[in-house]
Design a protein around this motif. Structure first.
Motif, PDB file in Angstrom:
ATOM      1  N   THR A 108       0.953  -1.186   0.058  1.00 16.68           N
ATOM      2  CA  THR A 108      -0.363   0.370  -0.121  1.00 16.68           C
ATOM      3  C   THR A 108       1.174   1.183  -0.195  1.00 16.68           C
ATOM      4  O   THR A 108       0.637   2.588  -0.449  1.00 16.68           O
ATOM      5  N   GLU A 136      -8.025   7.133   1.121  1.00 15.75           N
ATOM      6  CA  GLU A 136      -9.365   6.845   2.236  1.00 15.75           C
ATOM      7  C   GLU A 136     -10.761   6.757   1.631  1.00 15.75           C
ATOM      8  O   GLU A 136     -11.805   5.749   1.765  1.00 15.75           O
ATOM      9  N   LYS A 139     -10.957   3.644  -1.124  1.00 16.55           N
ATOM     10  CA  LYS A 139     -11.406   2.954  -0.397  1.00 16.55           C
ATOM     11  C   LYS A 139     -12.953   2.411  -0.241  1.00 16.55           C
ATOM     12  O   LYS A 139     -14.249   1.407  -0.368  1.00 16.55           O
ATOM     13  N   THR A 140     -13.856   3.907   1.029  1.00 12.57           N
ATOM     14  CA  THR A 140     -15.355   3.658   0.795  1.00 12.57           C
ATOM     15  C   THR A 140     -16.157   3.336  -0.991  1.00 12.57           C
ATOM     16  O   THR A 140     -16.820   2.882  -0.702  1.00 12.57           O
ATOM     17  N   GLY A 143     -15.520  -0.108  -2.101  1.00 15.28           N
ATOM     18  CA  GLY A 143     -16.016  -1.337  -1.309  1.00 15.28           C
ATOM     19  C   GLY A 143     -14.617  -2.165  -0.857  1.00 15.28           C
ATOM     20  O   GLY A 143     -13.462  -1.729  -1.503  1.00 15.28           O
ATOM     21  N   SER A 144     -14.418  -3.319  -0.145  1.00 14.29           N
ATOM     22  CA  SER A 144     -13.808  -3.796   0.770  1.00 14.29           C
ATOM     23  C   SER A 144     -12.372  -4.599  -0.744  1.00 14.29           C
ATOM     24  O   SER A 144     -11.744  -5.389  -0.405  1.00 14.29           O
ATOM     25  N   ASP A 145     -13.054  -4.598  -2.089  1.00 12.33           N
ATOM     26  CA  ASP A 145     -12.405  -5.648  -3.030  1.00 12.33           C
ATOM     27  C   ASP A 145     -11.331  -4.354  -3.639  1.00 12.33           C
ATOM     28  O   ASP A 145     -11.481  -5.042  -5.034  1.00 12.33           O
ATOM     29  N   TYR A 146     -11.753  -2.933  -2.947  1.00 14.34           N
ATOM     30  CA  TYR A 146     -10.894  -2.120  -4.045  1.00 14.34           C
ATOM     31  C   TYR A 146      -9.376  -2.817  -3.823  1.00 14.34           C
ATOM     32  O   TYR A 146      -8.830  -1.905  -4.989  1.00 14.34           O
ATOM     33  N   HIS A 166     -12.181  -0.683 -12.571  1.00 16.21           N
ATOM     34  CA  HIS A 166     -13.078  -0.678 -11.750  1.00 16.21           C
ATOM     35  C   HIS A 166     -14.469  -0.776 -12.029  1.00 16.21           C
ATOM     36  O   HIS A 166     -15.045  -0.201 -13.405  1.00 16.21           O
TER      37      HIS A 166
END
Length: 251
Positions: A108, A136, A139-140, A143-146, A166
């Protein structure tokens, strides 16, 4: 979750909040109610960056513009939107010269470092957010697969840029690039065209059937990339940024 007349929202709360399409706003009264709802939501969530995007017809409505001014929104940029069907997209040897690695294959910290380098000298309107806040918010929004979407591009084992392809949230086939770009030393030699094409191929591999991209009106190199890679300009929109997120005027 913000709800407003079918508006399309890019929600990276609390870092950013973008009304990309105001939706079913049929009158000046509805538009003012939307601004009031944004006022309440921004204050409740303590959002750092707030934008509203209007199409050409909406941006020519003087009543809308006067209200935006009253609510402390300033014109930030004009963006050109492009589209490309991905079914006919072909792979050439040039694209295979770029290797892409996700955060899971790197780190990261390296991705954020590359992102910071990529934004240096960008011709698009500058962001008021730090890379940490952009990350950040991303990511929001994604979602969780970012992690699988955050890719570093390599040539001969050297990192040269990033891309974040995406599927647009709320759709099953619309491909987007949350961000895309090269570090300064790789610009100007057609690597942007190659990385963009590589990104479109990735979008196709994850199920996108078409791609939507946008760039600021001053970013001539990015417009050329779109054109060379078969994208068609279909819409022009204007971005308005909230000057002071915590001091929106109320009626």
């Amino acid at each position: 979750m913000f709800k407003g007349y079918g508006a399309k929202i890019l929600d990276g709360v609390p870092n950013y909040f973008v009304i990309e399409d105001i939706g079913q706003v049929s009158s000046i009264h509805h538009f003012e109610k939307l601004l009031q709802d944004i006022d309440e939501y921004v204050k409740m969530k303590d959002i750092q960056s707030v934008k509203i995007v209007l199409n050409e017809k909406e941006a020519s409505n003087n009543d809308y513009l006067h209200l935006l001014c009253d609510y402390d929104f300033l014109k930030q940029d004009i963006q050109f939107f492009y589209k490309r069907d991905l079914d006919s997209l072909k792979t050439t040897e040039q694209e295979t010269s770029i290797e892409i690695k996700s955060i899971g294959q790197t780190t990261t910290d390296l991705f954020k470092k590359m992102w910071q380098e990529v934004v240096m000298g960008s011709l698009n309107a500058p962001s008021s957010l730090s890379i940490e806040m952009e990350f950040e918010g991303m990511k929001t929004e994604l979602g969780s697969d970012y992690m699988k979407n955050c890719l570093i591009a390599y040539h001969d084992n050297d990192p040269i840029g990033i891309t974040i392809p995406h599927i647009e949230p709320g759709t099953i086939e619309e491909g987007r690039l949350f961000y895309f770009g090269l570090i300064p030393e790789y610009r100007g030699n057609n690597w942007g065209i190659t990385l963009h094409k590589r990104s479109l191929q990735y979008l196709k591999s994850i199920g996108a059937t078409y791609y939507i991209g946008a760039t600021g009106h001053r970013n001539i190199p990015m417009k050329r990339i779109f054109q060379v890679n078969g994208c068609r300009m279909f819409e022009k929109k204007t971005i308005y940024r909230l000057k002071r997120p915590h001091t929106i005027k109320t009626s």
